[in-house]
Motif scaffolding. Sequence first.
Motif, PDB file in Angstrom:
ATOM      1  N   ILE A 145      -7.468  41.625  50.600  1.00 38.87           N
ATOM      2  CA  ILE A 145      -8.681  41.851  51.385  1.00 38.87           C
ATOM      3  C   ILE A 145      -9.838  42.235  50.469  1.00 38.87           C
ATOM      4  O   ILE A 145     -10.954  41.724  50.604  1.00 38.87           O
ATOM      5  N   VAL A 146      -9.583  43.108  49.514  1.00 38.05           N
ATOM      6  CA  VAL A 146     -10.615  43.516  48.551  1.00 38.05           C
ATOM      7  C   VAL A 146     -11.087  42.306  47.747  1.00 38.05           C
ATOM      8  O   VAL A 146     -12.291  42.084  47.582  1.00 38.05           O
ATOM      9  N   ASP A 147     -10.163  41.494  47.266  1.00 39.31           N
ATOM     10  CA  ASP A 147     -10.523  40.293  46.491  1.00 39.31           C
ATOM     11  C   ASP A 147     -11.356  39.327  47.326  1.00 39.31           C
ATOM     12  O   ASP A 147     -12.306  38.713  46.827  1.00 39.31           O
ATOM     13  N   TYR A 148     -11.002  39.201  48.596  1.00 41.07           N
ATOM     14  CA  TYR A 148     -11.747  38.322  49.511  1.00 41.07           C
ATOM     15  C   TYR A 148     -13.205  38.779  49.624  1.00 41.07           C
ATOM     16  O   TYR A 148     -14.133  37.977  49.521  1.00 41.07           O
ATOM     17  N   ILE A 149     -13.414  40.079  49.813  1.00 44.66           N
ATOM     18  CA  ILE A 149     -14.772  40.625  49.940  1.00 44.66           C
ATOM     19  C   ILE A 149     -15.544  40.478  48.629  1.00 44.66           C
ATOM     20  O   ILE A 149     -16.718  40.094  48.621  1.00 44.66           O
ATOM     21  N   LEU A 150     -14.895  40.746  47.512  1.00 40.96           N
ATOM     22  CA  LEU A 150     -15.571  40.698  46.219  1.00 40.96           C
ATOM     23  C   LEU A 150     -15.953  39.281  45.801  1.00 40.96           C
ATOM     24  O   LEU A 150     -16.746  39.101  44.876  1.00 40.96           O
ATOM     25  N   ASN A 151     -15.394  38.282  46.466  1.00 39.63           N
ATOM     26  CA  ASN A 151     -15.672  36.884  46.102  1.00 39.63           C
ATOM     27  C   ASN A 151     -16.397  36.112  47.202  1.00 39.63           C
ATOM     28  O   ASN A 151     -16.311  34.881  47.245  1.00 39.63           O
ATOM     29  N   LEU A 152     -17.122  36.824  48.072  1.00 37.81           N
ATOM     30  CA  LEU A 152     -17.899  36.143  49.104  1.00 37.81           C
ATOM     31  C   LEU A 152     -18.970  35.274  48.455  1.00 37.81           C
ATOM     32  O   LEU A 152     -19.660  35.717  47.536  1.00 37.81           O
ATOM     33  N   SER A 153     -19.125  34.042  48.939  1.00 37.02           N
ATOM     34  CA  SER A 153     -20.138  33.151  48.368  1.00 37.02           C
ATOM     35  C   SER A 153     -21.402  33.101  49.213  1.00 37.02           C
ATOM     36  O   SER A 153     -22.490  32.839  48.706  1.00 37.02           O
ATOM     37  N   SER A 154     -21.279  33.339  50.522  1.00 38.89           N
ATOM     38  CA  SER A 154     -22.468  33.402  51.369  1.00 38.89           C
ATOM     39  C   SER A 154     -22.145  34.126  52.668  1.00 38.89           C
ATOM     40  O   SER A 154     -21.006  34.119  53.129  1.00 38.89           O
ATOM     41  N   TYR A 155     -23.166  34.767  53.219  1.00 32.45           N
ATOM     42  CA  TYR A 155     -22.990  35.495  54.474  1.00 32.45           C
ATOM     43  C   TYR A 155     -24.341  35.721  55.139  1.00 32.45           C
ATOM     44  O   TYR A 155     -25.393  35.587  54.509  1.00 32.45           O
ATOM     45  N   GLU A 156     -24.293  36.051  56.421  1.00 28.73           N
ATOM     46  CA  GLU A 156     -25.466  36.480  57.178  1.00 28.73           C
ATOM     47  C   GLU A 156     -25.083  37.755  57.919  1.00 28.73           C
ATOM     48  O   GLU A 156     -23.986  37.847  58.456  1.00 28.73           O
ATOM     49  N   THR A 157     -25.985  38.716  57.948  1.00 30.89           N
ATOM     50  CA  THR A 157     -25.694  39.965  58.650  1.00 30.89           C
ATOM     51  C   THR A 157     -26.924  40.421  59.438  1.00 30.89           C
ATOM     52  O   THR A 157     -28.050  40.061  59.114  1.00 30.89           O
ATOM     53  N   GLN A 158     -26.650  41.216  60.457  1.00 32.64           N
ATOM     54  CA  GLN A 158     -27.706  42.017  61.081  1.00 32.64           C
ATOM     55  C   GLN A 158     -27.230  43.463  60.974  1.00 32.64           C
ATOM     56  O   GLN A 158     -26.116  43.780  61.383  1.00 32.64           O
ATOM     57  N   ILE A 159     -28.069  44.306  60.404  1.00 31.73           N
ATOM     58  CA  ILE A 159     -27.651  45.681  60.140  1.00 31.73           C
ATOM     59  C   ILE A 159     -28.651  46.683  60.711  1.00 31.73           C
ATOM     60  O   ILE A 159     -29.832  46.392  60.845  1.00 31.73           O
ATOM     61  N   THR A 160     -28.128  47.853  61.059  1.00 29.12           N
ATOM     62  CA  THR A 160     -28.981  48.990  61.400  1.00 29.12           C
ATOM     63  C   THR A 160     -28.902  49.965  60.232  1.00 29.12           C
ATOM     64  O   THR A 160     -27.813  50.393  59.847  1.00 29.12           O
ATOM     65  N   VAL A 161     -30.057  50.290  59.679  1.00 23.35           N
ATOM     66  CA  VAL A 161     -30.125  51.150  58.491  1.00 23.35           C
ATOM     67  C   VAL A 161     -30.787  52.466  58.860  1.00 23.35           C
ATOM     68  O   VAL A 161     -31.885  52.474  59.422  1.00 23.35           O
ATOM     69  N   THR A 162     -30.131  53.566  58.550  1.00 24.87           N
ATOM     70  CA  THR A 162     -30.722  54.890  58.746  1.00 24.87           C
ATOM     71  C   THR A 162     -30.961  55.512  57.372  1.00 24.87           C
ATOM     72  O   THR A 162     -30.012  55.680  56.598  1.00 24.87           O
ATOM     73  N   VAL A 163     -32.218  55.796  57.081  1.00 25.40           N
ATOM     74  CA  VAL A 163     -32.596  56.389  55.794  1.00 25.40           C
ATOM     75  C   VAL A 163     -32.988  57.843  56.049  1.00 25.40           C
ATOM     76  O   VAL A 163     -33.898  58.126  56.830  1.00 25.40           O
ATOM     77  N   THR A 164     -32.281  58.753  55.382  1.00 22.00           N
ATOM     78  CA  THR A 164     -32.498  60.190  55.606  1.00 22.00           C
ATOM     79  C   THR A 164     -33.017  60.849  54.334  1.00 22.00           C
ATOM     80  O   THR A 164     -32.412  60.729  53.265  1.00 22.00           O
ATOM     81  N   SER A 165     -34.138  61.534  54.475  1.00 17.02           N
ATOM     82  CA  SER A 165     -34.688  62.307  53.360  1.00 17.02           C
ATOM     83  C   SER A 165     -34.665  63.778  53.752  1.00 17.02           C
ATOM     84  O   SER A 165     -34.172  64.144  54.820  1.00 17.02           O
ATOM     85  N   ASN A 166     -35.210  64.629  52.897  1.00 20.93           N
ATOM     86  CA  ASN A 166     -35.261  66.058  53.213  1.00 20.93           C
ATOM     87  C   ASN A 166     -36.146  66.348  54.423  1.00 20.93           C
ATOM     88  O   ASN A 166     -35.926  67.310  55.149  1.00 20.93           O
TER      89      ASN A 166
END
Length: 201
Positions: free
Chosen positions: A41-62
């Motif tokens: 599974i790790v090898d599969y992820i490390l060798n991805l050639s292309s992908y598309e994602t939609q992500i929610t990003v939370t950026v936290t500062s002080n």
Amino acid sequence: MKKKYWLILLIFIIILIVGVIFFKKGFKNNNIGNNKTSQEIVDYILNLSSYETQITVTVTSNKNSNKYILKQKYEKPNISLQEVIEPSNIAGVKIENDGTNLKIENSSLNINKIIDNYEYLGNNCLDLSTFISDYKENNKSNFEEINSEIILSTQSSLNNNYIYEKTLHIDKTTLKPTQMEIKDNKQKTTIYILYNEVKIK
């Protein structure tokens, strides 16, 4: 009488064998990914050639916490596109990397800027491809299997105290990332990424 007994026994054994074969096939089909080892599974992820994602990003500062929804596309060796979906005031901003130049555009805000030979092209810490690159290059990278997940851990290649350590969670059944956490050098989470959609090609 003996012939009937042996005939019934033979039919029962055939039915049992056929049932076991179909059960095994059904079991495999319903557990895609579970027959892979953690390393596969790790090898599969490390060798991805292309992908598309939609992500929610939370950026936290002080001082505060900000949330963004982004679309990302990646194609080997180094072509990537990131588009802001939310918040609405910067929606439509696209950042495109062709491996040499960085292009920033937004038609509604009348932005169109190309930066030639951009030095930090490979350092988009929000991108899965950057995590993969960091994992491959750092000899302290490791992974562990916890329940239904594989968790990969590494350190950022950036010389930045706020983006220091990264962990990526992979679902063992779907073989897709579910979340990424980026911590500072004091183990405080500064960036949290939730993978809403992942399409691996």
